[in-house]
Motif scaffolding. Structure first.
Motif, PDB file in Angstrom:
ATOM      1  N   ARG A  87       0.823  -1.217   0.000  1.00  0.00           N
ATOM      2  CA  ARG A  87       0.000   0.000   0.000  1.00  0.00           C
ATOM      3  C   ARG A  87       0.852   1.259   0.000  1.00  0.00           C
ATOM      4  NH1 ARG A  87      -3.503  -0.744   4.961  1.00  0.00           N
ATOM      5  NH2 ARG A  87      -2.166  -2.519   5.288  1.00  0.00           N
ATOM      6  N   LYS A  88       2.014   1.216   0.665  1.00  0.00           N
ATOM      7  CA  LYS A  88       2.840   2.415   0.805  1.00  0.00           C
ATOM      8  C   LYS A  88       4.195   2.316   0.115  1.00  0.00           C
ATOM      9  CE  LYS A  88       0.782   3.629   5.207  1.00  0.00           C
ATOM     10  NZ  LYS A  88       0.994   3.887   6.612  1.00  0.00           N
ATOM     11  N   LEU A 110       3.194   4.390  -4.132  1.00  0.00           N
ATOM     12  CA  LEU A 110       1.910   3.777  -3.813  1.00  0.00           C
ATOM     13  C   LEU A 110       1.416   2.958  -4.985  1.00  0.00           C
ATOM     14  CD1 LEU A 110       0.250   6.927  -2.237  1.00  0.00           C
ATOM     15  CD2 LEU A 110       1.501   5.122  -1.072  1.00  0.00           C
ATOM     16  N   THR A 145      -1.603  -5.860  -2.505  1.00  0.00           N
ATOM     17  CA  THR A 145      -2.424  -5.208  -3.529  1.00  0.00           C
ATOM     18  C   THR A 145      -2.226  -5.798  -4.927  1.00  0.00           C
ATOM     19  OG1 THR A 145      -0.758  -3.504  -3.825  1.00  0.00           O
ATOM     20  CG2 THR A 145      -2.533  -3.027  -2.277  1.00  0.00           C
TER      21      THR A 145
END
Length: 186
Positions: A87-88, A110, A145
């Protein structure tokens, strides 16, 4: 000489890291695998184990453990890249067909920034071809993700190589089946 080269590419002071390295003699040169982690991160992990009363015998780099769990080093025929999309942050590692990791990087991009990630991947492709003579033949996406719809198709089209989604947990073999009570503890 090794520490001088390391200080050029790692954004921390040597005194702020735990590190190890392996030197592999080649015909006309040496290959060096240098692994490092910030001391503060390692100390945090050590403290968790101490507080839990558990012995800590080793800490592995995520990029190396992902390589072992996702790639079949015995049957690899080409250089592969693993992209762990978080996510980061996005973590990228390149493994030669011998199983040797030749590149690893963590960048604060991201997952929503697909184009920036693909630009970084293309830079790594160029680097590996220029300095290692290796063309990356395929790419594996993993991470929290990586299951975003059409993400593998996007990267395959953008970087021009086959791209697959793999789960590192599928290669783990348990000695005994895990019961629901045990799974709750995990």
């Amino acid at each position: 000489a090794i520490m001088n080269e390391v200080s050029k590419v790692i954004p921390f002071q040597i005194s702020e890291m735990y590190f190890t390295y392996f030197i592999k003699p080649e015909t006309d040169f040496y290959t060096v695998l240098f692994a490092a982690a910030q001391r503060t991160i390692i100390e945090d992990y050590k403290n968790v184990f101490i507080e839990a009363g558990l012995p800590l015998t080793a800490i592995d780099l995520e990029s190396l453990s992902l390589g072992r769990s996702l790639l079949d080093f015995k049957n690899m025929k080409e250089t592969s890249m693993i992209v762990n999309v978080g996510r980061k942050r996005t973590y990228m590692s390149v493994f030669q067909k011998t199983g040797m990791m030749i590149f690893s990087a963590s960048i604060p991009i991201l997952v929503e920034e697909y184009t920036k990630i693909s630009d970084e991947i293309k830079k790594i492709f160029s680097y590996c071809e220029k300095y290692w003579g290796d063309k990356i033949a395929n790419m594996i996406l993993t991470g929290e993700t990586a299951l975003i719809p059409s993400i593998s198709e996007f990267f395959s089209k953008e970087v021009g190589i086959p791209t697959f989604i793999l789960d590192p947990w599928t290669s783990i073999q348990w000695a005994k089946p895990v019961t629901s009570e045990q799974a709750h503890v995990l």
